[in-house]
Design a protein around this motif. Structure first.
Motif, PDB file in Angstrom:
ATOM      1  N   THR A 107       0.829  -1.199   0.000  1.00  0.00           N
ATOM      2  CA  THR A 107       0.000   0.000   0.000  1.00  0.00           C
ATOM      3  C   THR A 107       0.865   1.252   0.000  1.00  0.00           C
ATOM      4  OG1 THR A 107      -0.138   0.283   2.414  1.00  0.00           O
ATOM      5  CG2 THR A 107      -1.729  -1.227   1.385  1.00  0.00           C
ATOM      6  N   ALA A 108       0.262   2.348  -0.398  1.00  0.00           N
ATOM      7  CA  ALA A 108       0.901   3.667  -0.317  1.00  0.00           C
ATOM      8  C   ALA A 108      -0.175   4.687   0.005  1.00  0.00           C
ATOM      9  CB  ALA A 108       1.595   4.024  -1.625  1.00  0.00           C
ATOM     10  N   ILE A 109       0.085   5.584   0.948  1.00  0.00           N
ATOM     11  CA  ILE A 109      -0.891   6.632   1.221  1.00  0.00           C
ATOM     12  C   ILE A 109      -0.772   7.704   0.141  1.00  0.00           C
ATOM     13  CG2 ILE A 109      -1.114   6.244   3.695  1.00  0.00           C
ATOM     14  CD1 ILE A 109       0.845   8.553   4.155  1.00  0.00           C
ATOM     15  N   VAL A 110      -1.927   8.192  -0.285  1.00  0.00           N
ATOM     16  CA  VAL A 110      -2.013   9.205  -1.340  1.00  0.00           C
ATOM     17  C   VAL A 110      -2.996  10.282  -0.879  1.00  0.00           C
ATOM     18  CG1 VAL A 110      -1.381   7.652  -3.234  1.00  0.00           C
ATOM     19  CG2 VAL A 110      -3.785   7.829  -2.531  1.00  0.00           C
ATOM     20  N   PRO A 111      -2.959  11.476  -1.503  1.00  0.00           N
ATOM     21  CA  PRO A 111      -3.791  12.582  -1.010  1.00  0.00           C
ATOM     22  C   PRO A 111      -5.289  12.273  -1.038  1.00  0.00           C
ATOM     23  CG  PRO A 111      -2.063  13.403  -2.444  1.00  0.00           C
ATOM     24  CD  PRO A 111      -2.024  11.913  -2.559  1.00  0.00           C
ATOM     25  N   ILE A 117      -5.030   8.015  -8.312  1.00  0.00           N
ATOM     26  CA  ILE A 117      -5.177   7.442  -9.656  1.00  0.00           C
ATOM     27  C   ILE A 117      -4.174   8.074 -10.609  1.00  0.00           C
ATOM     28  CG2 ILE A 117      -6.715   7.463 -11.665  1.00  0.00           C
ATOM     29  CD1 ILE A 117      -9.039   6.957  -9.674  1.00  0.00           C
ATOM     30  N   VAL A 118      -4.066   9.392 -10.548  1.00  0.00           N
ATOM     31  CA  VAL A 118      -3.114  10.087 -11.420  1.00  0.00           C
ATOM     32  C   VAL A 118      -1.706   9.557 -11.200  1.00  0.00           C
ATOM     33  CG1 VAL A 118      -1.987  12.314 -11.817  1.00  0.00           C
ATOM     34  CG2 VAL A 118      -4.484  12.182 -11.713  1.00  0.00           C
ATOM     35  N   GLU A 119      -1.298   9.406  -9.945  1.00  0.00           N
ATOM     36  CA  GLU A 119       0.063   8.942  -9.661  1.00  0.00           C
ATOM     37  C   GLU A 119       0.277   7.498 -10.114  1.00  0.00           C
ATOM     38  OE1 GLU A 119       2.492  10.786  -8.829  1.00  0.00           O
ATOM     39  OE2 GLU A 119       1.303  12.587  -8.400  1.00  0.00           O
ATOM     40  N   VAL A 120      -0.727   6.655  -9.965  1.00  0.00           N
ATOM     41  CA  VAL A 120      -0.583   5.276 -10.434  1.00  0.00           C
ATOM     42  C   VAL A 120      -0.545   5.231 -11.958  1.00  0.00           C
ATOM     43  CG1 VAL A 120      -1.699   3.011 -10.537  1.00  0.00           C
ATOM     44  CG2 VAL A 120      -1.596   4.248  -8.370  1.00  0.00           C
ATOM     45  N   LEU A 121      -1.385   6.027 -12.604  1.00  0.00           N
ATOM     46  CA  LEU A 121      -1.348   6.063 -14.065  1.00  0.00           C
ATOM     47  C   LEU A 121       0.008   6.547 -14.578  1.00  0.00           C
ATOM     48  CD1 LEU A 121      -4.905   7.441 -14.975  1.00  0.00           C
ATOM     49  CD2 LEU A 121      -4.033   5.121 -15.350  1.00  0.00           C
ATOM     50  N   ARG A 122       0.651   7.423 -13.849  1.00  0.00           N
ATOM     51  CA  ARG A 122       1.997   7.859 -14.247  1.00  0.00           C
ATOM     52  C   ARG A 122       2.983   6.693 -14.198  1.00  0.00           C
ATOM     53  NH1 ARG A 122       1.953  13.449 -14.456  1.00  0.00           N
ATOM     54  NH2 ARG A 122       0.618  14.500 -12.925  1.00  0.00           N
ATOM     55  N   LEU A 123       2.740   5.738 -13.307  1.00  0.00           N
ATOM     56  CA  LEU A 123       3.648   4.599 -13.186  1.00  0.00           C
ATOM     57  C   LEU A 123       3.522   3.630 -14.357  1.00  0.00           C
ATOM     58  CD1 LEU A 123       3.171   3.688  -9.396  1.00  0.00           C
ATOM     59  CD2 LEU A 123       4.913   5.180 -10.404  1.00  0.00           C
ATOM     60  N   VAL A 124       2.310   3.522 -14.932  1.00  0.00           N
ATOM     61  CA  VAL A 124       2.068   2.447 -15.902  1.00  0.00           C
ATOM     62  C   VAL A 124       1.744   2.954 -17.299  1.00  0.00           C
ATOM     63  CG1 VAL A 124       1.343   0.829 -14.114  1.00  0.00           C
ATOM     64  CG2 VAL A 124      -0.380   2.264 -15.235  1.00  0.00           C
ATOM     65  N   ALA A 271       3.394  -4.712  -7.008  1.00  0.00           N
ATOM     66  CA  ALA A 271       4.050  -4.067  -5.868  1.00  0.00           C
ATOM     67  C   ALA A 271       5.353  -3.387  -6.271  1.00  0.00           C
ATOM     68  CB  ALA A 271       4.302  -5.083  -4.766  1.00  0.00           C
ATOM     69  N   VAL A 272       6.064  -3.999  -7.209  1.00  0.00           N
ATOM     70  CA  VAL A 272       7.331  -3.420  -7.653  1.00  0.00           C
ATOM     71  C   VAL A 272       7.100  -2.066  -8.313  1.00  0.00           C
ATOM     72  CG1 VAL A 272       7.277  -4.624  -9.876  1.00  0.00           C
ATOM     73  CG2 VAL A 272       9.463  -3.880  -8.920  1.00  0.00           C
ATOM     74  N   ASP A 273       5.976  -1.914  -9.003  1.00  0.00           N
ATOM     75  CA  ASP A 273       5.642  -0.625  -9.618  1.00  0.00           C
ATOM     76  C   ASP A 273       5.268   0.394  -8.558  1.00  0.00           C
ATOM     77  OD1 ASP A 273       5.778  -1.411 -12.478  1.00  0.00           O
ATOM     78  OD2 ASP A 273       4.099  -2.703 -11.946  1.00  0.00           O
ATOM     79  N   LEU A 274       4.436  -0.027  -7.606  1.00  0.00           N
ATOM     80  CA  LEU A 274       4.003   0.910  -6.566  1.00  0.00           C
ATOM     81  C   LEU A 274       5.185   1.421  -5.754  1.00  0.00           C
ATOM     82  CD1 LEU A 274       1.463   2.228  -5.377  1.00  0.00           C
ATOM     83  CD2 LEU A 274       1.379   0.350  -3.716  1.00  0.00           C
ATOM     84  N   ALA A 275       6.198   0.583  -5.597  1.00  0.00           N
ATOM     85  CA  ALA A 275       7.382   0.980  -4.830  1.00  0.00           C
ATOM     86  C   ALA A 275       8.144   2.129  -5.477  1.00  0.00           C
ATOM     87  CB  ALA A 275       8.298  -0.219  -4.634  1.00  0.00           C
ATOM     88  N   THR A 276       7.899   2.375  -6.760  1.00  0.00           N
ATOM     89  CA  THR A 276       8.590   3.459  -7.463  1.00  0.00           C
ATOM     90  C   THR A 276       7.825   4.782  -7.393  1.00  0.00           C
ATOM     91  OG1 THR A 276       7.569   2.996  -9.622  1.00  0.00           O
ATOM     92  CG2 THR A 276       9.582   1.788  -9.072  1.00  0.00           C
ATOM     93  N   PRO A 278       6.865   8.273  -6.288  1.00  0.00           N
ATOM     94  CA  PRO A 278       7.712   9.262  -5.600  1.00  0.00           C
ATOM     95  C   PRO A 278       7.318   9.432  -4.139  1.00  0.00           C
ATOM     96  CG  PRO A 278       7.044  10.073  -7.760  1.00  0.00           C
ATOM     97  CD  PRO A 278       6.269   8.819  -7.521  1.00  0.00           C
ATOM     98  N   GLU A 279       8.311   9.528  -3.286  1.00  0.00           N
ATOM     99  CA  GLU A 279       8.067   9.622  -1.853  1.00  0.00           C
ATOM    100  C   GLU A 279       7.237  10.843  -1.480  1.00  0.00           C
ATOM    101  OE1 GLU A 279       8.763  10.826   2.266  1.00  0.00           O
ATOM    102  OE2 GLU A 279       9.554  11.858   0.490  1.00  0.00           O
ATOM    103  N   GLU A 280       7.380  11.919  -2.253  1.00  0.00           N
ATOM    104  CA  GLU A 280       6.672  13.146  -1.897  1.00  0.00           C
ATOM    105  C   GLU A 280       5.159  13.020  -2.034  1.00  0.00           C
ATOM    106  OE1 GLU A 280       8.387  13.801  -6.132  1.00  0.00           O
ATOM    107  OE2 GLU A 280       9.049  12.929  -4.220  1.00  0.00           O
TER     108      GLU A 280
END
Length: 401
Positions: A107-111, A117-124, A271-276, A278-280
């Motif tokens: 999991t990752a906390i998001v705003p 969704i925007v941040e996950v779409l940026r990953l894939v 999970a490997v994608d979610l780990a990338t 950005p921390e911010e």
């Protein structure tokens, strides 16, 4: 009826029902008190308008949530978020409600859900890639996807509001035809139709996505709001969803949009994608919001169950009111969400009947065309109000038609 005649309606005591659950939250707030709120629902229109549009509920804050916020303020615990309190609470809730375990390390906390969704779409996906959606669908899907320089491809639902696998197959093929990456942004339960997708429908969509190399991102913000007769199936629990993502939040079910927080959850192979990510991104959610959401998931499930009973009563009431006052309007009572999708085409009010209901009836609803293909001639009505407000709204709509 004048709107002032409704002042005081809906206000009830804080007691409990016969089975010990909290009283129906939809009966607890008077219109007079609701009009003192300063959020979007109550400030976008003049006070003579009944607002049944944006997905805010006319309910008080669940007491366990209020307690958590009060405790945080008393302690001065208003800093930055840390730890897995939200993920742990969601895991507990999901296990009890859906038999689904959510490992905190996936999991990752998001705003909030849409920014997540925007941040996950940026990953894939990359700029210029396609994102498939099931129209008519939540308006911000189009806005956010277009703003991040992705292309929207529609895969419309059937006339009954169900996923159509043949339509999805065609859309996925189109999305990947140039060899680019693509994603499927799934709304589950579906907004605005209130459809709760079945396990079979979801598994079929997952199989098609895998066949075309499309990554699935499921917006499950309304997952806790599923009414009697339907069951929510978390997308990550169906076969073939190992590379998918889900976005969840307590915000809709407990009316906590003003306390920002959500979670992105990855399937075991994602999970490997979610780990990338950005921390911010984790700086965006509110620490107090996280505490409030966790309290809702762990300690306010009785409140939620009372709400679901109230929504069930309201959808039956709405059916009766429409049959009496607007029999030409087609309404398939929603299986989930607080939102009702009304087909007003037989009224002859044009593509945007919401504009007519607002101008002539002073009722604010969401405009159907903004939800994309299939939205013309429709309106979205927020069911999370007192029965008295619903009755007055339908009477006004009938007078406007």
């Amino acid at each position: 009826m004048r709107i002032s005649d409704l002042d005081g309606a809906g206000a009830g005591t804080a007691g409990a029902s016969a089975d010990g659950r909290p009283a129906n939250p939809l009966l607890r707030c008077s219109l007079e008190d609701l009009r003192k709120r300063t959020s979007m629902k109550w400030r976008a229109y003049p006070p003579d308008v009944l607002p049944l549009w944006v997905a805010e509920m006319d309910v008080p804050v669940a007491e366990p949530v209020a307690d958590a916020v009060r405790e945080a303020l008393a302690l001065g615990d208003t800093g930055y978020p840390a730890g897995t309190v939200y993920a742990d609470a969601l895991d507990d809730f999901a296990a009890r409600r859906w038999g689904w375990r959510i490992p905190a390390d996936r999991t990752a906390i998001v705003p909030d859900v849409m920014l997540g969704i925007v941040e996950v779409l940026r990953l894939v996906t990359d700029p210029g890639d396609a994102v498939v959606v099931n129209s008519p669908v939540y308006t911000p899907f189009y806005q956010f996807v277009s703003h991040m320089d992705r292309r929207v491809i529609e895969a419309p639902l059937t006339a009954e509001g169900r996923l159509d696998h043949a339509t999805l197959d065609t859309a996925f093929a189109q999305a990947t035809s140039s060899g680019r990456r693509a994603a499927f942004l799934l709304c589950s339960p579906h907004n605005p139709t209130g459809t709760v997708h079945t396990a079979e429908e979801l598994a079929g969509a997952a199989a098609l996505a895998n066949a075309h190399g499309v990554r699935v991102v499921a917006d499950e913000i309304h997952a806790p709001v599923v009414l009697p007769g339907a069951t929510h199936v978390p997308f990550l629990t169906v076969p073939g969803a190992e590379r998918a993502f889900s976005l969840l939040s307590a915000s809709k079910a407990w009316n906590l949009a003003g306390l920002k927080a959500a979670l992105a959850v990855a399937g075991p192979e994602a999970a490997v994608d979610l780990a990338t990510m950005p921390e911010e991104v984790s700086h965006g959610p509110s620490h107090v919001g996280i505490l409030a959401h966790a309290a809702a998931l762990r300690h306010a499930t009785g409140w939620l169950d009372s709400l679901l009973d109230g929504l069930d009563e309201n959808r039956r009431l709405l059916s009766r009111l429409l049959e009496e006052h607007l029999p030409e309007v087609r309404y398939r009572p929603q299986e989930g969400t607080i939102l009702s999708w009304l087909d007003c085409r037989a009224l002859g009010l044009g593509d945007d009947p919401a504009a007519v209901f607002l101008e002539r009836g002073r009722v604010a609803l969401n405009s159907g065309p903004s939800f994309g293909t299939g939205g013309a001639g429709h309106v979205r009505l927020n069911l999370a109000a007192s029965p008295e407000v619903l009755e007055e709204a339908v009477r006004r709509m009938a007078s406007a038609a």
